[in-house]
Structure formats: structure tokens, C-alpha cells
Scaffold this active site. Sequence first.
Site, PDB file in Angstrom:
ATOM      1  N   HIS A 184       0.924  -1.315   0.071  1.00 19.83           N
ATOM      2  CA  HIS A 184       0.098   0.034  -0.002  1.00 19.83           C
ATOM      3  C   HIS A 184       0.866   1.401   0.043  1.00 19.83           C
ATOM      4  O   HIS A 184       0.445   2.303   0.432  1.00 19.83           O
ATOM      5  CB  HIS A 184      -0.925   0.221   1.253  1.00 19.83           C
ATOM      6  CG  HIS A 184      -1.751  -1.187   1.653  1.00 19.83           C
ATOM      7  ND1 HIS A 184      -2.939  -1.495   0.998  1.00 19.83           N
ATOM      8  CD2 HIS A 184      -1.253  -2.216   2.314  1.00 19.83           C
ATOM      9  CE1 HIS A 184      -3.156  -2.913   1.683  1.00 19.83           C
ATOM     10  NE2 HIS A 184      -2.186  -3.470   1.988  1.00 19.83           N
ATOM     11  N   SER A 199      15.691  21.792 -15.436  1.00 23.87           N
ATOM     12  CA  SER A 199      14.549  22.601 -15.634  1.00 23.87           C
ATOM     13  C   SER A 199      15.004  23.945 -16.285  1.00 23.87           C
ATOM     14  O   SER A 199      16.185  24.460 -15.733  1.00 23.87           O
ATOM     15  CB  SER A 199      13.732  22.782 -14.425  1.00 23.87           C
ATOM     16  OG  SER A 199      12.973  24.217 -14.613  1.00 23.87           O
ATOM     17  N   LYS A 222      16.715  21.642 -10.070  1.00 25.66           N
ATOM     18  CA  LYS A 222      16.024  20.521 -10.488  1.00 25.66           C
ATOM     19  C   LYS A 222      16.726  19.507 -11.359  1.00 25.66           C
ATOM     20  O   LYS A 222      17.626  19.871 -12.087  1.00 25.66           O
ATOM     21  CB  LYS A 222      14.710  20.853 -11.467  1.00 25.66           C
ATOM     22  CG  LYS A 222      13.667  21.780 -10.470  1.00 25.66           C
ATOM     23  CD  LYS A 222      12.384  21.121 -10.167  1.00 25.66           C
ATOM     24  CE  LYS A 222      11.999  19.863 -10.969  1.00 25.66           C
ATOM     25  NZ  LYS A 222      10.610  19.959 -10.599  1.00 25.66           N
ATOM     26  N   GLU A 236       9.781   8.741 -16.771  1.00 25.66           N
ATOM     27  CA  GLU A 236       8.587   9.053 -16.734  1.00 25.66           C
ATOM     28  C   GLU A 236       7.996   8.693 -18.156  1.00 25.66           C
ATOM     29  O   GLU A 236       6.799   8.410 -18.312  1.00 25.66           O
ATOM     30  CB  GLU A 236       8.468  10.845 -16.454  1.00 25.66           C
ATOM     31  CG  GLU A 236       8.782  11.237 -15.182  1.00 25.66           C
ATOM     32  CD  GLU A 236       8.886  12.843 -15.026  1.00 25.66           C
ATOM     33  OE1 GLU A 236       9.916  13.243 -15.264  1.00 25.66           O
ATOM     34  OE2 GLU A 236       7.912  13.556 -14.980  1.00 25.66           O
TER      35      GLU A 236
END
Length: 463
Positions: free
Chosen positions: A161, A282, A288, A295
Site C-alpha cells: 500500500h 529545468s 531541478k 517518466e
Amino acid sequence: MTDSTANAMWGGRFAAGPDAIMEAINASIGFDKRLAKQDIEGSRAHAAMLAATGILSDSDAAAIREGLLTVLSEIDGGTFQFSTALEDIHMNVEARLKEVIGDPAGRLHTGRSRNDQVATDFKLWVRDQIDAAVTGIEALMRALLVQAEQGADWVMPGFTHLQVAQPVTWGHHMMAYVEMLARDRSRFIDARARMNESPLGAAALAGTSFPIDRQMTTEALGFDRPAANSLDAVSDRDFALDYLAAASICAMHLSRFAEELVIWSSAQFRFVRLSDRFSTGSSIMPQKKNPDAAELIRAKIGRIFGANVALMTVMKGLPLAYSKDMQEDKEQVFDAADNLMLALAAMEGMVRDMTANRDKLEAAAGAGFSTATDLADWLVRVLGLPFREAHHVTGSLVALAEQAGIDLPDLNLAQMHSVHPGITDDIFAVLGVHNSVASRISYGGTAPEQVRAQVARWKELLA
Ligand code: ARG
């Protein structure tokens, strides 16, 4: 009277050429040019067979086979002029062959149809992609084995979970993906074995009256046997669906792993550091480092499973045998295959380059009362409590620790006794995360020795 714009391949029956829109919707050359190599391979096998059976003269067959190699070299060299008016790769190749060798080219299509031709070409293409997928999966498995071997005894939290459950080892987690990928690999291998029947010689749908030798073309093209029903042979696209189903499940696995890498590389987790080579920055936030490759791998399942659904939907209502609907089989399979290979390669690169943050993993492994099960098991084993009672006692100890804002190993014996008087000092040994994982020696368990045994098994299997 035949119109001069009518099609060279079937113009005999036609008085006018196609409308521009008809040509646009009908043509597949824009994408099926990717089948050029397979088309020429299939045609060369067919020509050799036509000569061996006496259907074609040896000299015509030799001219055809030689001419096809010339056409292939033009395609490979980028000098071939593809024509939309010639609709597809089969007619483009044949028309060019005619220009190169003249009249004998017109004899190549004896005892054959584009229906068995396209089924053969596409099958050969998908078969190559299956082999490529197996190779790509094995490379990724090897990368995971390196990680697993290195971190066979590094502890980390195991989740259910996405809540901390029990400590596991880094190696064990890596090996879970090895198992998943091994099943993916076997799905591709199964699909290959099932599909490896030659459609060539099924002709349009009914077979042919020419004395062809299907066994000969079967062997030349590396198939196991000729497909036994000509109607089925030209109308079957199961092989592409089997491929897409295997690709979908594999992409789903890659997506799950990618999701973990996204989570693990976040500032909140810091379980892994992805290499600069597989990250992006970024344009506005200088701090970043984004896990873009992960992704995108996570997203690839969308188009791959989309292709599976698309082809299934194209096929579902088709009567036997060939229908032009089936021309819509290719683009999505091409796209799915390209993206599966890209996803596998990117994942392999990411896994090879990534660094597990061992300290962070270990600290996280002990948080969240992760050794509560070990404590309960100790109460059963040493004090002889029934497991249900042990579960209850442990729950009370967790509540006590939670109230005090500490972890289980930080409770002192007096606090433990307030819950159960039988507890002794020995309990602290099982509350450590290293002891916890070392104790899970059941087959397939997370203990380092089990992980190392699995690494050794897979290294041998992949050798
Ligand atoms: N371009 C066609 C396809 O991809 C080739 C087969 C055409 N056959 C036919 N009977 N029109 O399916």
C-alpha cells in the site's frame, strides 16, 4: 478501353484511374516501406521455389532474384523512388524490378497474391521484433543482476500500500523485476513458436493450382512449417496481437519500475540517484534534476497497449479471408515496437547508471515500525504466545512507541514490560533491520543468501 492512368497491376479491368482521395486512403507505402527487406526476402524465396518446381525457367528466376537484390540495395541506399500511386511496398518493389530486369519481373507473382505476401512479410518483421525484444529484455535483466549482486545485503523498506511494511534487501527488490522480465521474455518466446508457420503459398485465399512447394519456401524463410489452412493463413493477424500482448505486459512492467524510480529519486525519498546521462534539468528552476526517462518509460505503455486495443478492434468483425481493413495492422505495431525497444534501452541505461543511496535506504528501512512482524514472531517463538495474541501485544508496543515519538528498538525494557512482563533483553536483537532481513531465509525470501542464490541462478540462465 483502358485509361492510361489506370493501375499498371490491375488496369485491365479499369477505365479510369483512382480519385486522389481514393489513392490517399488506399496507399500504405508511407508506412509499409518498412517491410522492404522482408518483402524482398520473401520474393526471392518464392522465385527460387518457382524455378525448382519448374513453374519458372531458371534464367527468369535468376534474373528476378538478382534484380531484387539491386532493388534492395537501392532502398538501403536511399535512392529508391517510392510511389504512392503504386500503393504499397509489394507493388513498388515489383514495378521497380520490371524497370531493372524487364519482362521476367511479370512472372514473379505466379502462384502468389499480395494477401499471402503481406502476411508473410509482416510475420517476418514481427518475428524480428520478437528477437529484438528478447535481446533487449536480457540486457536489462543483466543490468538488474549487477545492481542486485552489489546490493544483495543492503536493507531498504519493503512496502505494501506504499506504506512501510517490512525491511527487504535492495537486491531482492531488483530481482523482483528480473522475475517479471523473465516472464515477459518467455511470453515473446512462446509467441514466436506459435507464429512460426509460413503463410506463403496460401495465395489470395484458396491456395493455387500451380505445383508449388510450400515446404521449400517455409525452410528458406526460417519457418517451422507451412500454415495448414490458406483461408486462415491470409486472414490471421494473431501473431501481431500475440506480440502486442507480450509487449503490453512488458511495457506495463517497465512502467511500474519507472514509477518506483520516479518516487525513489524524489527529494522526499532520495533512495536513488539517477545519472546525469538519464536525467534532464529545468529551464527555470536551477536545482531541478528530473527523471524524464523514467517518466517517458512510464508513459510508453499508453501507446503500446493502445496498439493492442487498436488491432484487436480492427480484427474483431472481419469475415474470412483478407479484408483491406487489415492494412491498418501495421502502423501501430511499428510504433509499439519502436517504443518498446526505446523503453527497454532507456531502462537498461538508467539501471546501469543509477546509484542506490545505501545510508538513506537503511535509515528508511528502520522507520515506520518495520520490524513489528519480527517482534510478534519472537513472542511466538520464544514466549510461546499464540500469533493472534502476539499481534495484539506488538500492536500495543507500536502504539506506545508512537505516543513517545520513537521507533520500536528505542523502547526500553521497562516500557516493554508494561505491555508484556515476559519480554527479555533478547528481543532487541530481532528489532534491527539487518537481523530482520537475514532471518527471512525461506525460499524466495529477502535474506541476502537467498538473493545471492537467485542472482547466481539467473546469471547461469542468461550466460
Ligand atoms: N497493402 C496491403 C496490406 O497491407 C497488401 C495486401 C493487399 N491485398 C489486396 N487484396 N488488396 O494489407
